[in-house]
Scaffold this active site. Structure first.
Site, PDB file in Angstrom:
ATOM      1  N   THR A  83      -5.007   5.634 -21.408  1.00  0.00           N
ATOM      2  CA  THR A  83      -4.745   4.313 -20.844  1.00  0.00           C
ATOM      3  C   THR A  83      -3.293   3.986 -21.192  1.00  0.00           C
ATOM      4  O   THR A  83      -2.649   4.703 -21.956  1.00  0.00           O
ATOM      5  CB  THR A  83      -5.665   3.234 -21.461  1.00  0.00           C
ATOM      6  OG1 THR A  83      -5.626   3.361 -22.875  1.00  0.00           O
ATOM      7  CG2 THR A  83      -7.094   3.369 -20.969  1.00  0.00           C
ATOM      8  N   ARG A  88      -2.521  -2.777 -17.977  1.00  0.00           N
ATOM      9  CA  ARG A  88      -3.817  -2.089 -17.926  1.00  0.00           C
ATOM     10  C   ARG A  88      -3.738  -1.011 -16.855  1.00  0.00           C
ATOM     11  O   ARG A  88      -3.692  -1.317 -15.660  1.00  0.00           O
ATOM     12  CB  ARG A  88      -4.932  -3.062 -17.579  1.00  0.00           C
ATOM     13  CG  ARG A  88      -5.202  -4.085 -18.638  1.00  0.00           C
ATOM     14  CD  ARG A  88      -6.542  -4.727 -18.432  1.00  0.00           C
ATOM     15  NE  ARG A  88      -7.598  -3.875 -18.912  1.00  0.00           N
ATOM     16  CZ  ARG A  88      -8.096  -3.933 -20.143  1.00  0.00           C
ATOM     17  NH1 ARG A  88      -7.621  -4.789 -21.010  1.00  0.00           N
ATOM     18  NH2 ARG A  88      -9.071  -3.131 -20.501  1.00  0.00           N
ATOM     19  N   TYR A 128       0.855  -1.195   0.000  1.00  0.00           N
ATOM     20  CA  TYR A 128       0.000   0.000   0.000  1.00  0.00           C
ATOM     21  C   TYR A 128       0.884   1.236   0.000  1.00  0.00           C
ATOM     22  O   TYR A 128       1.880   1.263   0.727  1.00  0.00           O
ATOM     23  CB  TYR A 128      -0.915   0.020   1.241  1.00  0.00           C
ATOM     24  CG  TYR A 128      -2.351  -0.243   0.849  1.00  0.00           C
ATOM     25  CD1 TYR A 128      -3.041   0.685   0.078  1.00  0.00           C
ATOM     26  CD2 TYR A 128      -2.990  -1.424   1.214  1.00  0.00           C
ATOM     27  CE1 TYR A 128      -4.343   0.438  -0.324  1.00  0.00           C
ATOM     28  CE2 TYR A 128      -4.289  -1.669   0.811  1.00  0.00           C
ATOM     29  CZ  TYR A 128      -4.960  -0.738   0.039  1.00  0.00           C
ATOM     30  OH  TYR A 128      -6.236  -0.972  -0.372  1.00  0.00           O
ATOM     31  N   GLU A 141      -0.493   4.890  -0.409  1.00  0.00           N
ATOM     32  CA  GLU A 141      -1.269   6.111  -0.668  1.00  0.00           C
ATOM     33  C   GLU A 141      -0.364   7.335  -0.532  1.00  0.00           C
ATOM     34  O   GLU A 141       0.453   7.412   0.380  1.00  0.00           O
ATOM     35  CB  GLU A 141      -2.450   6.199   0.304  1.00  0.00           C
ATOM     36  CG  GLU A 141      -3.542   5.218  -0.093  1.00  0.00           C
ATOM     37  CD  GLU A 141      -4.687   5.159   0.901  1.00  0.00           C
ATOM     38  OE1 GLU A 141      -4.733   5.966   1.837  1.00  0.00           O
ATOM     39  OE2 GLU A 141      -5.540   4.270   0.715  1.00  0.00           O
ATOM     40  N   ASP A 184      -7.875  13.120 -24.810  1.00  0.00           N
ATOM     41  CA  ASP A 184      -7.858  11.720 -24.379  1.00  0.00           C
ATOM     42  C   ASP A 184      -7.164  10.929 -25.492  1.00  0.00           C
ATOM     43  O   ASP A 184      -7.734  10.735 -26.568  1.00  0.00           O
ATOM     44  CB  ASP A 184      -9.292  11.242 -24.159  1.00  0.00           C
ATOM     45  CG  ASP A 184      -9.370   9.785 -23.711  1.00  0.00           C
ATOM     46  OD1 ASP A 184      -8.378   9.056 -23.888  1.00  0.00           O
ATOM     47  OD2 ASP A 184     -10.427   9.392 -23.187  1.00  0.00           O
ATOM     48  N   LYS A 194      -3.034   0.111 -24.590  1.00  0.00           N
ATOM     49  CA  LYS A 194      -3.494  -0.047 -25.977  1.00  0.00           C
ATOM     50  C   LYS A 194      -2.273   0.013 -26.899  1.00  0.00           C
ATOM     51  O   LYS A 194      -1.420  -0.862 -26.822  1.00  0.00           O
ATOM     52  CB  LYS A 194      -4.552   1.010 -26.297  1.00  0.00           C
ATOM     53  CG  LYS A 194      -5.819   0.838 -25.428  1.00  0.00           C
ATOM     54  CD  LYS A 194      -6.929   1.770 -25.818  1.00  0.00           C
ATOM     55  CE  LYS A 194      -8.187   1.500 -25.005  1.00  0.00           C
ATOM     56  NZ  LYS A 194      -8.371   2.432 -23.908  1.00  0.00           N
TER      57      LYS A 194
END
Ligand code: DSN
Length: 416
Positions: A225, A234, A53, A55, A199, A228
């Site tokens: 993203t 991903r 973790y 954050e 985008d 692609k």
């Protein structure tokens, strides 16, 4: 004592992954948003980094034990900044939609006016389409393409922007086969005081390779993203000028997300490293050349292509003149070893779940090293199947022929 493997612990899931691996090898994958990530990217994604973790951001975390995680994220940020030539990169977004939501959260209040390209014209759900939270929470105005040539209608964009004064003007698409003119969008955004957001999810790999113009210097904020054409894991990212850094970072965390997926962050760093090579530059250009070669074959077989062809990685074919719906064609093609998706075409009289078109793309086949000769074979196989979707013998024969073709072009990341 050595620890049990996946196939020992969970043979069911291990077997499904094995079958999917074989399927990805055996098929000509033409979904323009899909690709084959390299073994290196997959290794980083599935590493122990996902146990952590973290954050916060490098140097400012809410958890201890970040010695190596900070280094990983800093590397991902610096490599992405260098690759795209931007001031700042946030690489924590879980994917493209959360990256876009973060931009709305940074700059809009519910009910604010925003503008984006309509989904049926090739835009994305998160650019303000009604069923998306972005259409439900904001007053979204949607531009489209001209009926005459199916290109973006900049007269309409300018008219809507002047009328509605959007806070955000989105450009970028998921089913638009032409270059995006960022300078024109920037001019309109400047005139109405909107923030232009590009985008680039579909084309970020092409931009990194210099095979599509870059929005840097024209759009103040860029989202993407990473899986692609960029061929990473991903994930999602936001690139921006320094003046937007604080607002964007705060919107991603703590605004929208908790802990970043650190395996993904590491794999983004690996993908950025791969994308900075000359081999990747060649790859990006080859994607476009292959799309053009596939389009030429389809045109020679009397296919109707939206805008008449392509300048990027994708092709949108309107099958109306072939007397078959997109869905029936896509299902027959899938059985024949050609994986694509059925898709609405601009001004489609049919419903989205059974539209008139199919959407094709060349990022994955190009990753296998296929070229113009293979695009010709693939295009002719597609045409045969689309013209005879009920011919089981033809479909079986085609599947066999394409499996043989695939055997000659091993895909990155696929270990049989
Ligand atoms: N779902 C992606 C695509 O297939 O284009 C866009 O997010």
């Amino acid at each position: 004592m050595s620890e049990a493997t996946l196939s020992q612990v969970d043979p069911e899931i291990a077997s499904l992954i094995k079958k999917e691996t074989q399927l990805q090898h055996d098929r000509v994958r033409l979904i323009p948003s899909e690709n084959y990530a390299s073994r290196a990217v997959l290794e980083a994604t599935g590493s122990v980094l996902s146990n952590k973790y973290s954050e916060g951001y490098p140097g400012k975390r809410y958890y201890e034990g970040q010695q190596y995680i900070d280094e990983v994220e800093s590397l991902a940020i610096s490599r992405i900044k260098k690759l795209f030539g931007v001031d700042h990169a946030n690489v924590q977004c879980y994917s493209g939609s959360p990256a876009n939501f973060a931009v709305y959260f940074a700059y809009c209040k519910p009910g604010d006016s925003v503008m984006g390209m309509a989904l049926p014209s090739g835009g994305h759900l998160t650019h303000g389409w009604g069923v998306s939270v972005t259409g439900a929470f904001f007053k979204a105005h949607q531009y489209g393409v001209r009926k005459s040539d199916q290109r973006i209608d900049f007269d309409e964009v300018a008219k809507l922007a002047r009328e509605h004064k959007p806070k955000l003007l989105w450009c970028g698409a998921t089913a638009y086969p032409r270059l995006i003119d960022y300078a024109k969008f920037a001019e309109i955004a400047r005139e109405v005081g909107a923030i232009l957001v590009a985008d680039i999810a579909h084309i970020s790999g092409l931009i990194a390779a210099g095979a599509h113009p870059s929005p840097v210097g024209k759009a103040e904020i860029i989202t993407s993203t990473t899986h692609k054409t960029l061929r990473g894991p991903r994930g999602g990212m936001i690139l921006c000028d320094d003046k937007h850094k604080a607002a964007i970072d705060k919107a991603v965390f703590p605004g929208l997300q908790g802990g970043p997926h650190n395996g993904t962050t590491a794999a983004i760093a690996v993908a950025a490293h791969e994308a900075s090579t000359d081999a990747f530059k060649k790859y990006g250009h080859a994607i476009v050349q292959n799309a053009k070669a596939l389009a030429e074959t389809l045109l020679s077989r009397d296919f109707t292509l939206v805008t008449g062809g392509t300048e990027n990685h994708l092709i949108l074919a309107d099958l109306t003149n072939k007397n078959v719906s997109g869905k029936i064609a896509a299902k027959a093609l899938d059985r024949a070893g050609l994986v694509c998706n059925y898709n609405s075409v601009p001004f489609d009289p049919r419903k989205p779940f059974d539209p008139s078109g199919i959407r094709l793309g060349t990022p994955a086949v190009t990753s296998r090293g296929m070229g113009a000769a293979e695009m010709k074979v693939i295009g002719n196989c597609m045409a045969d199947v689309v013209e005879h979707p009920g011919d089981d013998a033809l479909i079986e024969r085609t599947a066999g022929q394409l499996r043989e073709l695939c055997d000659k072009f091993p895909a990155p990341g696929i270990q049989l």
